[in-house]
Design a protein around this motif. Structure first.
Motif, short mmCIF file in Angstrom:
data_model
loop_
_atom_site.label_atom_id
_atom_site.label_comp_id
_atom_site.label_asym_id
_atom_site.label_seq_id
_atom_site.Cartn_x
_atom_site.Cartn_y
_atom_site.Cartn_z
N MET A 1 0.95 -1.27 0.09
CA MET A 1 0.06 0.01 -0.10
C MET A 1 0.82 1.25 0.07
SD MET A 1 -2.75 1.24 2.82
CE MET A 1 -3.92 2.51 2.28
N ILE A 2 0.46 2.28 -0.63
CA ILE A 2 1.31 3.40 -0.62
C ILE A 2 0.72 4.32 0.15
CG2 ILE A 2 1.50 5.69 -2.14
CD1 ILE A 2 0.94 3.99 -4.72
N GLU A 3 1.81 4.93 1.01
CA GLU A 3 1.55 5.69 2.14
C GLU A 3 2.23 7.08 2.12
OE1 GLU A 3 3.34 3.50 5.43
OE2 GLU A 3 2.10 2.10 5.11
N GLU A 4 1.57 8.04 2.86
CA GLU A 4 2.19 9.50 3.08
C GLU A 4 3.86 9.53 2.95
OE1 GLU A 4 0.91 12.33 5.83
OE2 GLU A 4 -1.02 11.80 5.25
N ASP B 1 5.64 8.46 0.69
CA ASP B 1 6.25 7.30 -0.59
C ASP B 1 6.56 7.95 -1.77
OD1 ASP B 1 6.19 5.37 1.22
OD2 ASP B 1 4.35 4.41 0.38
N ARG B 2 7.65 7.59 -2.45
CA ARG B 2 7.64 8.24 -4.06
C ARG B 2 6.84 7.23 -4.84
NH1 ARG B 2 13.76 7.67 -5.26
NH2 ARG B 2 13.36 5.85 -3.99
N VAL B 3 6.19 8.19 -5.76
CA VAL B 3 5.32 7.38 -6.92
C VAL B 3 5.77 7.91 -8.03
CG1 VAL B 3 3.73 6.91 -5.05
CG2 VAL B 3 3.43 9.23 -6.39
N VAL B 4 5.11 7.03 -9.01
CA VAL B 4 5.48 7.29 -10.47
C VAL B 4 4.26 7.49 -11.23
CG1 VAL B 4 6.63 6.40 -12.66
CG2 VAL B 4 7.79 5.96 -10.29
N LEU B 5 4.06 8.47 -11.94
CA LEU B 5 2.75 8.82 -12.72
C LEU B 5 2.73 8.00 -13.81
CD1 LEU B 5 0.51 10.86 -12.67
CD2 LEU B 5 1.79 12.24 -14.19
N THR B 6 1.65 7.11 -14.11
CA THR B 6 1.39 6.25 -14.71
C THR B 6 0.77 6.74 -16.32
OG1 THR B 6 -0.77 5.48 -14.09
CG2 THR B 6 1.17 4.32 -13.27
N ASP C 1 6.92 10.91 -14.47
CA ASP C 1 7.35 11.87 -13.49
C ASP C 1 7.04 11.07 -12.13
OD1 ASP C 1 7.90 13.53 -15.62
OD2 ASP C 1 6.11 14.93 -15.17
N VAL C 2 8.15 11.41 -11.25
CA VAL C 2 8.14 10.89 -9.95
C VAL C 2 7.68 12.11 -8.80
CG1 VAL C 2 9.63 10.17 -8.07
CG2 VAL C 2 9.97 9.29 -10.51
N ALA D 1 7.29 3.77 -6.77
CA ALA D 1 8.80 3.96 -7.20
C ALA D 1 9.58 2.60 -6.68
CB ALA D 1 9.34 5.11 -6.94
N ARG D 2 10.20 2.02 -7.62
CA ARG D 2 10.90 0.82 -7.12
C ARG D 2 12.50 1.28 -7.09
NH1 ARG D 2 7.90 -0.77 -12.00
NH2 ARG D 2 5.98 -1.79 -11.43
N GLY D 3 12.95 0.57 -6.15
CA GLY D 3 14.20 0.67 -5.71
C GLY D 3 15.40 0.71 -6.94
N ARG D 4 15.24 0.00 -8.03
CA ARG D 4 16.20 -0.54 -9.07
C ARG D 4 15.73 0.58 -10.03
NH1 ARG D 4 20.86 -2.06 -8.48
NH2 ARG D 4 20.66 -2.95 -10.65
N GLU D 5 14.95 1.23 -10.10
CA GLU D 5 14.79 2.54 -11.03
C GLU D 5 15.48 3.77 -10.66
OE1 GLU D 5 10.08 2.09 -12.31
OE2 GLU D 5 10.55 2.82 -10.29
N ILE D 6 15.60 4.39 -12.27
CA ILE D 6 16.19 5.92 -12.07
C ILE D 6 15.42 6.75 -12.38
CG2 ILE D 6 18.87 4.81 -12.52
CD1 ILE D 6 18.48 5.80 -15.47
N THR D 7 15.52 7.92 -11.95
CA THR D 7 14.83 9.09 -12.38
C THR D 7 15.28 9.49 -13.78
OG1 THR D 7 16.17 10.68 -10.97
CG2 THR D 7 14.16 9.64 -10.15
#
Length: 74
Positions: free
Chosen positions: A1-4, A6-11, A23-24, A62-68
């Protein structure tokens, strides 16, 4: 679950906010038990670029193995 905070990626693109898929942002509020999120998108200088209320299907964690990726905004 996404929480306050947290970094997220726009789909998907959100043209009215000048946001593009990929965008992150950072979740600043969670609504309706995780069905909606208030997400802040910032420039690399730390200025808020957009604040958007988004449905859970419009963002993903956002996943740990991604780059911005940087892009210039108007």
């Amino acid at each position: 679950m996404i929480e306050e905070l947290d970094r997220v990626v726009l789909t998907r693109d959100v043209p009215e906010k000048k946001l593009k898929a990929g965008d992150v942002g950072t979740v600043v509020a969670v609504y309706k038990g995780g069905k909606d999120y208030e997400v802040e998108f910032m420039t690399l200088d730390g200025d808020t670029f957009a604040l958007a209320t988004l449905h859970c299907g419009e963002v993903r964690p956002a996943r740990g193995r991604e780059i911005t990726h940087a892009r210039e905004v108007a």
